[in-house]
Design a protein around this motif. Structure first.
Motif, mmCIF file in Angstrom:
data_model
loop_
_atom_site.group_PDB
_atom_site.id
_atom_site.type_symbol
_atom_site.label_atom_id
_atom_site.label_comp_id
_atom_site.label_asym_id
_atom_site.label_seq_id
_atom_site.Cartn_x
_atom_site.Cartn_y
_atom_site.Cartn_z
ATOM 1 N N ASP A 123 0.851 7.343 4.545
ATOM 2 C CA ASP A 123 0.228 8.597 4.085
ATOM 3 C C ASP A 123 -0.726 8.330 2.917
ATOM 4 O O ASP A 123 -1.783 8.952 2.803
ATOM 5 N N THR A 124 -0.309 7.424 2.040
ATOM 6 C CA THR A 124 -1.120 7.112 0.858
ATOM 7 C C THR A 124 -2.444 6.462 1.264
ATOM 8 O O THR A 124 -3.510 6.818 0.737
ATOM 9 N N PRO A 184 -3.651 1.444 -5.316
ATOM 10 C CA PRO A 184 -5.040 1.895 -5.157
ATOM 11 C C PRO A 184 -6.065 0.791 -5.422
ATOM 12 O O PRO A 184 -7.154 0.789 -4.824
ATOM 13 N N LEU A 185 -5.714 -0.169 -6.276
ATOM 14 C CA LEU A 185 -6.632 -1.293 -6.535
ATOM 15 C C LEU A 185 -6.841 -2.111 -5.262
ATOM 16 O O LEU A 185 -7.975 -2.442 -4.890
ATOM 17 N N THR A 245 1.142 -5.175 3.757
ATOM 18 C CA THR A 245 1.303 -3.887 4.451
ATOM 19 C C THR A 245 0.015 -3.078 4.352
ATOM 20 O O THR A 245 -0.451 -2.494 5.342
ATOM 21 N N LEU A 246 -0.569 -3.056 3.155
ATOM 22 C CA LEU A 246 -1.827 -2.309 2.963
ATOM 23 C C LEU A 246 -2.937 -2.901 3.839
ATOM 24 O O LEU A 246 -3.704 -2.164 4.472
ATOM 25 N N CYS A 247 -3.001 -4.225 3.889
ATOM 26 C CA CYS A 247 -4.032 -4.881 4.714
ATOM 27 C C CYS A 247 -3.877 -4.464 6.179
ATOM 28 O O CYS A 247 -4.866 -4.123 6.850
ATOM 29 N N ALA A 248 -2.640 -4.479 6.667
ATOM 30 C CA ALA A 248 -2.412 -4.149 8.080
ATOM 31 C C ALA A 248 -2.769 -2.687 8.367
ATOM 32 O O ALA A 248 -3.388 -2.366 9.397
ATOM 33 N N TYR A 259 7.672 7.271 -3.698
ATOM 34 C CA TYR A 259 6.514 8.149 -3.491
ATOM 35 C C TYR A 259 6.465 9.172 -4.621
ATOM 36 O O TYR A 259 7.477 9.782 -4.979
ATOM 37 N N VAL A 260 5.273 9.375 -5.179
ATOM 38 C CA VAL A 260 5.136 10.204 -6.387
ATOM 39 C C VAL A 260 5.680 11.634 -6.179
ATOM 40 O O VAL A 260 6.264 12.209 -7.092
#
Ligand code: NAD
Length: 355
Positions: free
Chosen positions: A324-325, A202-203, A265-268, A228-229
């Motif tokens: 999804d996140t 999340p940061l 991955t988050l950036c993409a 995944y939580v």
């Protein structure tokens, strides 16, 4: 009708657990005891506001009088202990709070649970469970190969993992010495909705959207095993329902990734969903920063005992879970804003008393 006392249920994993367990529609009431530290957030539980099966209580697991009152009043069939100080960086800056909650607090909760359990009628004593939620970090750091099993010797390296290791040992001792029916789970890194935006995923999402530098420790090649939580929460419910008393169960996602790969991955994913106004890729925001002191190099979990004995497996791949996140944080930007400005008002949730 079962009643569970869940501690730390306004935090990331505890919140997901409470929401998921009540949504599963079982005959269940949850008494949710949370001290609402900076990491606990009533907004996470907003959907349960009018649900009479959820009783929220603001309070400390170390408050014996309060815990005794809750045990007497609600007569839980299980206690699930999520409450903890959980951020490694904060434990390096100030270990004392970690000892207070994770060790002293857990001891107090164990003593109260033991006394309550001993006083239960014989017919209910056998079914009672105390489930302690712990981490793979108690096992220390791995080299290039291998994975932590339940037999791996403890070798905690941070004040956080040392405090969790101490609490695991206390749980073990209470089973061995007093016969308290305990279960312990040791899980790898979780990600998903409602995680406080100091943790990596999340940061990075928040900073990437703001156009800020994306801080990556050291060379970025530290490896974590991501789960995944929601899959962690399902595993805890399986262990609670069918785990063998006194046992520990490792929980992991078979999804080892270098931190830098997670960040890219988050950036993409964000570039595809919300391109920057100047069209530049968000990878350009990555900035390497001085490494965390004592940073464990690699964690990996062997969850074969849980799979074999309790037929559990993760339902989401890392690729699906992380997409999804990202979508969840984009759709719920107000949640992050409320958490970060810290100005949320304490409210009544369910039937709960909020001090
Ligand atoms: P979190 O920091 O998001 O939530 C912790 C919650 O506990 C907060 O709501 C906080 O208010 C509450 N709390 C803190 N001190 C308390 C006290 N003295 N009394 C009552 N409540 C108190 O943590 P999380 O990430 O949800 O982790 C939950 C548990 O799972 C922890 O025990 C942690 O060690 C363990 N765990 C976490 C991960 C992970 O990746 N996040 C992985 C494995 C295990």
């Amino acid at each position: 009708m079962q009643t569970w006392l869940v501690t730390g249920g306004a935090g990331f994993i505890g919140g997901n657990f409470v929401i998921g367990a009540l949504a599963a529609g079982t005959e269940l009431r949850i008494v949710n005891l949370d001290a609402l530290t900076y990491a606990g957030n009533v907004h996470t539980l907003a959907g349960l506001k009018n649900d009479p099966r959820h009783v929220f209580v603001a309070g400390d697991i170390g408050d014996r009088a309060l815990v005794n009152r809750l045990l007497g009043e609600y007569q839980p069939t299980a206690i699930i202990n999520f409450a903890a100080e959980s951020h490694v960086d904060r434990s390096i800056d100030g270990p004392a709070a970690f000892i207070q909650t994770n060790v002293v607090g857990t001891l107090s909760l164990l003593e109260a649970s033991r006394d309550y359990w001993r006083a239960l009628p014989e017919s209910q004593r056998g079914a009672f469970r105390f489930l302690h939620v712990s981490t793979d970090e108690v096992y220390g750091s791995l080299g290039d190969s291998g994975a932590f099993t339940e037999e791996t010797p403890y070798a905690p390296n941070s004040p956080y993992s040392a405090s969790k290791a101490a609490s695991d040992h206390l749980v073990r001792a209470f089973q061995h010495t007093y016969g308290l029916p305990t279960l312990t789970t040791n899980c790898s890194n979780n990600y998903g909705p409602y995680q406080f935006p100091e943790k990596l995923i999340p940061l990075i999402i928040q900073k990437a959207l703001a156009g800020d530098p994306l801080p990556v420790y050291g060379d970025g090649r530290n490896i974590r095993d991501w789960l995944y939580v929601g899959d962690h929460c399902l595993a805890i419910r399986r262990v609670l329902a069918a785990g063998r008393v006194g046992e520990t169960y490792n929980i992991g996602g078979d999804a080892e990734r270098e931190n830098i790969a997670v960040v890219k991955t988050l950036c993409a994913l964000l570039d595809a969903r919300r391109p920057r106004a100047d069209g530049r890729p968000r990878e350009s925001q990555i900035t390497y920063v001085a490494d965390r002191p004592g940073h464990d190099r690699r964690y990996a979990i062997d969850a074969s005992k849980l799979k074999r004995e309790l037929d559990w497996a993760p339902t989401l791949s890392f690729e699906k879970g992380i997409a999804d996140t990202v979508d969840w944080y984009l759709d719920n930007a107000a949640w992050t804003r409320q958490v970060l400005d810290g100005s949320y008002r304490l409210e009544r949730i369910g039937q709960g008393v909020v001090a």
